[in-house]
Motif scaffolding. Sequence first.
Motif, short mmCIF file in Angstrom:
data_model
loop_
_atom_site.label_atom_id
_atom_site.label_comp_id
_atom_site.label_asym_id
_atom_site.label_seq_id
_atom_site.Cartn_x
_atom_site.Cartn_y
_atom_site.Cartn_z
N TRP A 32 0.83 -1.20 0.00
CA TRP A 32 0.00 0.00 0.00
C TRP A 32 0.86 1.25 0.00
O TRP A 32 0.37 2.34 -0.32
N SER A 33 2.13 1.12 0.31
CA SER A 33 3.03 2.28 0.31
C SER A 33 3.25 2.82 -1.09
O SER A 33 3.71 3.96 -1.24
N ASN A 34 2.94 2.05 -2.12
CA ASN A 34 3.05 2.56 -3.49
C ASN A 34 2.14 3.76 -3.71
O ASN A 34 2.48 4.70 -4.42
N TYR A 35 0.95 3.75 -3.10
CA TYR A 35 0.02 4.86 -3.24
C TYR A 35 0.54 6.11 -2.52
O TYR A 35 0.39 7.22 -3.02
N VAL A 36 1.15 5.92 -1.37
CA VAL A 36 1.73 7.06 -0.64
C VAL A 36 2.88 7.65 -1.45
O VAL A 36 2.99 8.88 -1.57
N TYR A 37 3.71 6.80 -2.01
CA TYR A 37 4.83 7.29 -2.83
C TYR A 37 4.33 8.06 -4.04
O TYR A 37 4.83 9.14 -4.35
N ALA A 38 3.33 7.53 -4.73
CA ALA A 38 2.79 8.21 -5.91
C ALA A 38 2.13 9.52 -5.53
O ALA A 38 2.25 10.52 -6.24
N TYR A 39 1.44 9.57 -4.39
CA TYR A 39 0.79 10.79 -3.92
C TYR A 39 1.81 11.89 -3.68
O TYR A 39 1.62 13.03 -4.09
N LYS A 40 2.92 11.53 -3.04
CA LYS A 40 3.95 12.53 -2.76
C LYS A 40 4.72 12.92 -4.01
O LYS A 40 5.07 14.09 -4.20
N LYS A 41 4.98 11.98 -4.88
CA LYS A 41 5.81 12.22 -6.06
C LYS A 41 5.13 13.11 -7.09
O LYS A 41 5.77 13.93 -7.74
N MET A 42 3.80 12.98 -7.25
CA MET A 42 3.14 13.70 -8.33
C MET A 42 2.50 15.01 -7.91
O MET A 42 1.84 15.65 -8.72
N ASN A 43 2.68 15.45 -6.67
CA ASN A 43 2.06 16.68 -6.18
C ASN A 43 0.56 16.65 -6.46
O ASN A 43 0.03 17.41 -7.27
N TYR A 44 -0.12 15.77 -5.80
CA TYR A 44 -1.52 15.48 -6.07
C TYR A 44 -2.41 16.70 -5.96
O TYR A 44 -3.32 16.89 -6.76
N GLN A 45 -2.16 17.56 -4.97
CA GLN A 45 -3.01 18.73 -4.80
C GLN A 45 -2.94 19.66 -6.00
O GLN A 45 -3.96 20.18 -6.47
N ILE A 46 -1.75 19.86 -6.55
CA ILE A 46 -1.58 20.73 -7.71
C ILE A 46 -2.24 20.09 -8.93
O ILE A 46 -2.92 20.76 -9.71
N SER A 47 -2.07 18.80 -9.11
CA SER A 47 -2.70 18.10 -10.24
C SER A 47 -4.21 18.16 -10.14
O SER A 47 -4.90 18.38 -11.15
N LEU A 48 -4.75 17.97 -8.95
CA LEU A 48 -6.20 18.03 -8.76
C LEU A 48 -6.72 19.44 -9.04
O LEU A 48 -7.75 19.60 -9.70
N ARG A 49 -6.01 20.45 -8.57
CA ARG A 49 -6.43 21.83 -8.81
C ARG A 49 -6.44 22.13 -10.31
O ARG A 49 -7.39 22.72 -10.83
N ASN A 50 -5.39 21.74 -11.02
CA ASN A 50 -5.33 21.98 -12.46
C ASN A 50 -6.45 21.25 -13.20
O ASN A 50 -7.05 21.80 -14.12
N THR A 51 -6.75 20.04 -12.79
CA THR A 51 -7.82 19.27 -13.41
C THR A 51 -9.17 19.95 -13.20
O THR A 51 -9.99 20.04 -14.12
N VAL A 52 -9.42 20.42 -11.99
CA VAL A 52 -10.69 21.10 -11.70
C VAL A 52 -10.81 22.39 -12.50
O VAL A 52 -11.89 22.69 -13.04
#
Length: 77
Positions: A32-52
């Motif tokens: 399950w740590s793969n999801y934590v790594y991907a969340y931190k690596k891709m800057n999820y908040q910025i990606s979500l904001r841009n998508t919205v």
Amino acid sequence: MLVPFYLVVTNSLKSLNSLTKGVFDPPFEWKWSNYVYAYKKMNYQISLRNTVIVEIVANTGLTIFGSMAGYWLERHD
């Protein structure tokens, strides 16, 4: 129809060594740590904001231009 979903979920829970041995095999150890790594690596908040932002602009433009086109099509032959 469910095969791509199965592959995404099972392969996202595998370690890199397990992934290279067999893509269709179920994970032996669930990482399950793969999801934590991907969340931190891709800057999820910025990606979500841009998508919205893109989604809001695209849907607003589609609504405006679609209603204008519908009005024109209804009034003209």
